[in-house]
Design a protein around this motif. Structure first.
Motif, PDB file in Angstrom:
ATOM      1  N   SER A 151       0.519  -1.078   0.131  1.00  0.00           N
ATOM      2  CA  SER A 151       0.215  -0.613  -0.294  1.00  0.00           C
ATOM      3  C   SER A 151       0.478   1.020  -0.110  1.00  0.00           C
ATOM      4  O   SER A 151       1.939   1.365   0.685  1.00  0.00           O
ATOM      5  CB  SER A 151      -0.845  -0.057   0.942  1.00  0.00           C
ATOM      6  N   ALA A 153       0.685   3.948   1.402  1.00  0.00           N
ATOM      7  CA  ALA A 153       0.125   4.811   2.603  1.00  0.00           C
ATOM      8  C   ALA A 153       1.236   4.090   3.535  1.00  0.00           C
ATOM      9  O   ALA A 153       1.476   4.300   4.823  1.00  0.00           O
ATOM     10  CB  ALA A 153      -1.480   4.597   3.304  1.00  0.00           C
ATOM     11  N   ARG A 157       3.425   6.483   5.285  1.00  0.00           N
ATOM     12  CA  ARG A 157       2.667   7.273   6.909  1.00  0.00           C
ATOM     13  C   ARG A 157       4.105   6.337   7.870  1.00  0.00           C
ATOM     14  O   ARG A 157       5.049   6.493   8.575  1.00  0.00           O
ATOM     15  CB  ARG A 157       1.615   6.584   7.310  1.00  0.00           C
ATOM     16  N   SER A 288      -5.958   1.127   9.042  1.00  0.00           N
ATOM     17  CA  SER A 288      -6.340   2.866   7.931  1.00  0.00           C
ATOM     18  C   SER A 288      -5.500   3.188   6.962  1.00  0.00           C
ATOM     19  O   SER A 288      -5.468   3.827   5.908  1.00  0.00           O
ATOM     20  CB  SER A 288      -6.277   3.881   8.859  1.00  0.00           C
ATOM     21  N   TRP A 289      -4.107   2.142   7.049  1.00  0.00           N
ATOM     22  CA  TRP A 289      -2.977   2.313   5.770  1.00  0.00           C
ATOM     23  C   TRP A 289      -3.508   1.228   4.034  1.00  0.00           C
ATOM     24  O   TRP A 289      -2.595   1.628   3.117  1.00  0.00           O
ATOM     25  CB  TRP A 289      -1.683   2.022   6.476  1.00  0.00           C
ATOM     26  N   LEU A 291      -4.878  -1.653   1.842  1.00  0.00           N
ATOM     27  CA  LEU A 291      -5.490  -1.696   0.929  1.00  0.00           C
ATOM     28  C   LEU A 291      -5.692  -2.914   0.808  1.00  0.00           C
ATOM     29  O   LEU A 291      -4.871  -4.237   0.571  1.00  0.00           O
ATOM     30  CB  LEU A 291      -5.153  -0.870  -0.409  1.00  0.00           C
ATOM     31  N   THR A 311      -9.468   6.784   5.161  1.00  0.00           N
ATOM     32  CA  THR A 311      -8.542   5.503   4.883  1.00  0.00           C
ATOM     33  C   THR A 311      -8.035   5.082   3.737  1.00  0.00           C
ATOM     34  O   THR A 311      -8.650   5.943   2.683  1.00  0.00           O
ATOM     35  CB  THR A 311      -9.502   3.979   5.689  1.00  0.00           C
ATOM     36  N   GLU A 312      -6.706   4.255   3.597  1.00  0.00           N
ATOM     37  CA  GLU A 312      -6.353   4.293   2.162  1.00  0.00           C
ATOM     38  C   GLU A 312      -7.338   3.658   1.538  1.00  0.00           C
ATOM     39  O   GLU A 312      -7.527   4.184   0.061  1.00  0.00           O
ATOM     40  CB  GLU A 312      -5.401   3.440   2.440  1.00  0.00           C
ATOM     41  N   THR A 313      -8.005   2.996   1.889  1.00  0.00           N
ATOM     42  CA  THR A 313      -8.966   2.314   0.548  1.00  0.00           C
ATOM     43  C   THR A 313     -10.115   3.267   0.588  1.00  0.00           C
ATOM     44  O   THR A 313     -10.337   3.384  -0.531  1.00  0.00           O
ATOM     45  CB  THR A 313      -9.826   1.068   1.928  1.00  0.00           C
ATOM     46  N   ARG A 315      -9.618   6.374   0.151  1.00  0.00           N
ATOM     47  CA  ARG A 315      -9.035   7.535  -1.146  1.00  0.00           C
ATOM     48  C   ARG A 315      -8.427   6.744  -2.323  1.00  0.00           C
ATOM     49  O   ARG A 315      -9.246   7.405  -3.761  1.00  0.00           O
ATOM     50  CB  ARG A 315      -7.581   7.769  -0.404  1.00  0.00           C
TER      51      ARG A 315
END
Length: 402
Positions: A151, A153, A157, A288-289, A291, A311-313, A315
């Protein structure tokens, strides 16, 4: 043929099976070694007899560290029948430790790949434990030639700002493995429920989120049978007070057991209208990061994904204008999002997903070959570096002969 020695934390993990199949499809010979947490016949890989290094338990980090330490001490013996690999992959930090040990067993010039698909919450702590683990990651990661993660993120992050690792990064998303042409024939027909039948939300894969289970139970009770929740996969029993009892007592939740990935995906996603792409297991951090696998599986097979904002999903879905996004993690907001679902709204959401390019959801045999070629390039880079390092000695030898 590129020979890959692959260290994994759980030999029964379906995601491990999928990665081995990818490497084999790309033309690599894979030797699999790792720990077993449970028995899962569906994770068996034809032609691969894994080297079992011991048993570990979910949510028992100290026990796993002790098991890795014992395995490292006797790794030379465990690998005595293994031919020298071209590449060693360690799937997560614990296995990176064993990858480093294996490198010393076979010789110092075997490239190591660090595959990290989840950022464990202990790595993110701001205390002595988190600092020690990040130091260990930097130490063992310093011997690696490549970082593989799933991912953007994770990179933005954690790896760039906090890990301290200075490695080339390969983004390898959790896409569906579709090797044969028949597997890539996607059923594109919408599937609204028949009159009087419930809408179905599928939550498939690694079932480890207590909060998701409680939320889906509360929501489906509110809907009084208009929505049914279908669970499939491997429950992480250590994360629930009593998974089996909770599901048994939930009137609108059905657990349908394990499935084979990727062989069963078309069938199981074809039975639901929506895919639960939410995970609160490490809320605000890894969850949260990431996928998740189910994001790509549902997208490929036409299940409308449900995410939660920030969340990354979410986005990922917003950038493509697809899916449904939950504002807050409670039954009231989920009811507001889905409670007035009708065929017209569902068809619009389905068509948005179905209109996406299939390649963003799947990996085919050509993609697998590109992956193996990327890994093979690490061995060539090592060989070139060895040649460069040997030049001064070569010149000195020539000078002595003149």
């Amino acid at each position: 043929m590129l020979h890959i020695l692959y260290f994994v934390h759980d030999l029964a993990d379906p995601a491990v099976r999928r990665r081995v199949l990818m490497l084999q499809a790309g033309g690599a010979l894979v030797t699999l070694a790792g720990f077993r947490r449970d028995d899962n016949a569906l994770a068996a890989i034809s032609g691969v007899e894994p080297i079992e290094l011991g048993k570990t338990r979910d949510a028992q980090f100290a026990q796993r560290i002790a098991a890795v330490a014992r395995s490292a001490a006797r790794l030379r013996s465990a690998l005595r029948s293994v031919a020298r690999p071209d590449i060693i992959i360690g799937r997560n930090l614990e296995m990176l430790v064993l990858a480093n040990r294996a490198k010393s067993v076979f010789g110092g010039d075997v490239p190591i790949v660090y595959e990290c698909l989840d950022i464990h919450r202990l790595l993110l702590r701001d205390d002595v434990v988190g600092s020690a683990l990040r130091s260990a990651e930097r130490h063992f990661g310093s011997q690696a030639s490549l970082l593989v993660t799933s991912s953007p993120a994770f990179i933005e992050r954690y790896f760039r700002p906090r890990s301290g690792l200075q490695l080339p990064v390969m983004l390898l998303e959790n896409k569906v493995l579709a090797l044969e042409p028949a597997a890539r024939v996607i059923a594109s027909a919408a599937r609204p429920p028949a009159a009087g039948k419930p809408w179905k939300i599928g939550w498939f894969g690694a079932l480890r989120c207590r909060k998701s289970l409680a939320l889906l139970d509360q929501f489906s009770r509110r809907m009084e049978g208009r929505f049914e929740i279908v669970l499939r996969g491997r429950p992480a029993y250590s994360e629930f007070d009593d998974f089996d009892r909770t599901v048994r007592d939930a009137p609108f939740i059905h657990f349908a057991g394990a499935y084979k990935n990727p062989e069963d995906l078309a069938a199981i996603y074809g039975e639901v209208q929506f895919s639960w792409a939410i995970d609160f297991f490490e809320e605000g951090l890894n969850s949260s990061w990431l996928l998740p696998n189910r994001l790509y599986e549902g997208g490929l097979y036409g299940a409308v994904p449900i995410s939660i904002k920030d969340t990354e999903t979410a986005r990922f879905l917003a950038s493509r204008k697809i899916g449904l996004t939950l504002d807050r993690a409670d039954a009231e907001h989920l009811t507001a999002l889905l409670g007035e679902m009708d065929v017209k709204r569902y068809l619009a959401a389905f068509e948005a997903v179905a209109s996406q390019e299939h390649k963003q959801w799947m990996m085919d045999r050509a993609d697998c070959q590109l992956l193996v070629q990327r890994l093979a390039s690490l061995t060539r880079a090592n060989e070139q570096m060895a040649e460069i390092q040997a030049l001064p000695q070569l010149h000195r030898n020539r000078g002595g002969l003149q």
